[in-house]
Design an enzyme around this catalytic site. Structure first.
Site, PDB file in Angstrom:
ATOM      1  N   TYR A 152      -1.876  -1.157  10.491  1.00  0.00           N
ATOM      2  CA  TYR A 152      -1.847  -1.308   9.033  1.00  0.00           C
ATOM      3  C   TYR A 152      -0.554  -0.744   8.454  1.00  0.00           C
ATOM      4  O   TYR A 152       0.118  -1.379   7.640  1.00  0.00           O
ATOM      5  CB  TYR A 152      -3.069  -0.587   8.465  1.00  0.00           C
ATOM      6  CG  TYR A 152      -3.331  -0.776   6.986  1.00  0.00           C
ATOM      7  CD1 TYR A 152      -4.095  -1.843   6.527  1.00  0.00           C
ATOM      8  CD2 TYR A 152      -2.849   0.139   6.044  1.00  0.00           C
ATOM      9  CE1 TYR A 152      -4.364  -2.005   5.171  1.00  0.00           C
ATOM     10  CE2 TYR A 152      -3.117  -0.009   4.693  1.00  0.00           C
ATOM     11  CZ  TYR A 152      -3.873  -1.081   4.261  1.00  0.00           C
ATOM     12  OH  TYR A 152      -4.141  -1.232   2.914  1.00  0.00           O
ATOM     13  N   SER A 200       0.866  -1.184   0.000  1.00  0.00           N
ATOM     14  CA  SER A 200       0.000   0.000   0.000  1.00  0.00           C
ATOM     15  C   SER A 200       0.897   1.226   0.000  1.00  0.00           C
ATOM     16  O   SER A 200       2.084   1.134   0.360  1.00  0.00           O
ATOM     17  CB  SER A 200      -0.846   0.004   1.277  1.00  0.00           C
ATOM     18  OG  SER A 200      -1.474   1.263   1.471  1.00  0.00           O
TER      19      SER A 200
END
Ligand code: NAD
Length: 256
Positions: free
Chosen positions: A152, A139
């Protein structure tokens, strides 16, 4: 692009990005093993319409035992994994001091540790067949932080580090390992974050526009199809010297 004869395992492919990548791989001729929760019949039909072999295994990848079962299934039913797309991932948004410990553990187990376990389980077969592609869906949050996303962001930074090491350890072989770093992609994972904004009284259209405007200069979503095409490039001969990379596809997010 012809991936006939190759077997691809795409984790977390019953929805969202994983499903888009699985479709692209099947369209290019690969047999595909789907994984993920929920009813897999729609995903099986969508990926299966390209005429290649498609299977589904429901392993919970936060369990090492179930991950091993998934790889036994791949070996038994498909003869092994040539293309591994580590895509399954979850999110939880909260400030560090209120972050539920159980959510931290779950995110690290799936978004980071499962990538390590599937990689170590896939590599021996790839070495044996002298070809392989490991593609980790990281990401933009593998390269920058955002408030509320401690677990995350930590996991995705870890995935990029792991990608570099595996890229180096396989550098003289026909196996490559790379990470893809998407910006916002409209999937159930992002819809939940938009829903949280709508719950505060923001108009749905506005909530979506605000989400993009805060981070993504293109003001447009990346799509699972865009990501599928990038995966195909990394599987191609032209992609064979891309090694240990973290490839942004983010509407300009990381250029800022
Ligand atoms: P999604 O919620 O649409 O799909 C997640 C998939 O993972 C589903 O198939 C789900 O069943 C599966 N899954 C969840 N927990 C699992 C578990 N324990 N074991 C096995 N499968 C499990 O999410 P998405 O947006 O498509 O995200 C896919 C990946 O892309 C994630 O790694 C995410 O971090 C990454 N990503 C998403 C975006 C985005 O904007 N959507 C941006 C950057 C990176």
């Amino acid at each position: 692009m012809n991936l006939t004869g190759k077997v691809a395992l795409v984790t977390g492919s019953t929805s969202g990005i994983g499903l888009g990548i699985a479709q692209a791989l099947a369209q290019a001729g690969a047999d595909v093993i789907l994984n993920g929760f929920g009813d897999a019949s729609t995903a099986l039909a969508e990926v299966g319409r390209h005429g290649t072999r498609v299977g589904h295994h429901p392993a919970d990848l936060s369990s090492i035992e179930q991950l091993a079962e998934l790889f036994s299934y791949a070996e038994r039913e498909f003869g092994g994994v040539d293309i591994l797309v580590n895509n399954a991932g979850i999110q939880h948004v909260a400030p560090v001091e209120q972050f539920p410990v159980e959510r931290w553990d779950a995110i690290i187990a799936l978004n980071l540790s499962a990538v390590f376990h599937s990689t170590r389980l896939a590599l021996p077969g790839m070495h044996q067949r002298n070809w392989g592609r490991i593609i980790n869906i990281a990401s933009v949050h593998g390269q920058v932080g955002s408030v509320g996303k401690a677990a995350y962001v930590a996991a995705k930074h870890g995935v990029i580090g792991l990608t570099k090491v595996v890229g180096l350890e396989t550098a003289t072989s026909q196996i490559t390992c790379n990470a893809i770093c998407p910006g916002w992609v409209m999937t159930p994972l992002v819809q939940k974050q938009i829903d949280d904004r709508i719950a505060t009284g923001v108009d749905p259209q506005q909530a979506q526009q605000d989400l993009l405007a805060e981070k993504q200069p293109s003001l447009a979503f990346v799509t699972p199809q865009h990501l599928g095409e990038l995966v195909l490039f990394l599987c191609s001969e032209a992609g064979s010297q891309v090694r240990g990379a973290a490839w942004n596809i983010d509407g300009g997010w990381l250029a800022q």
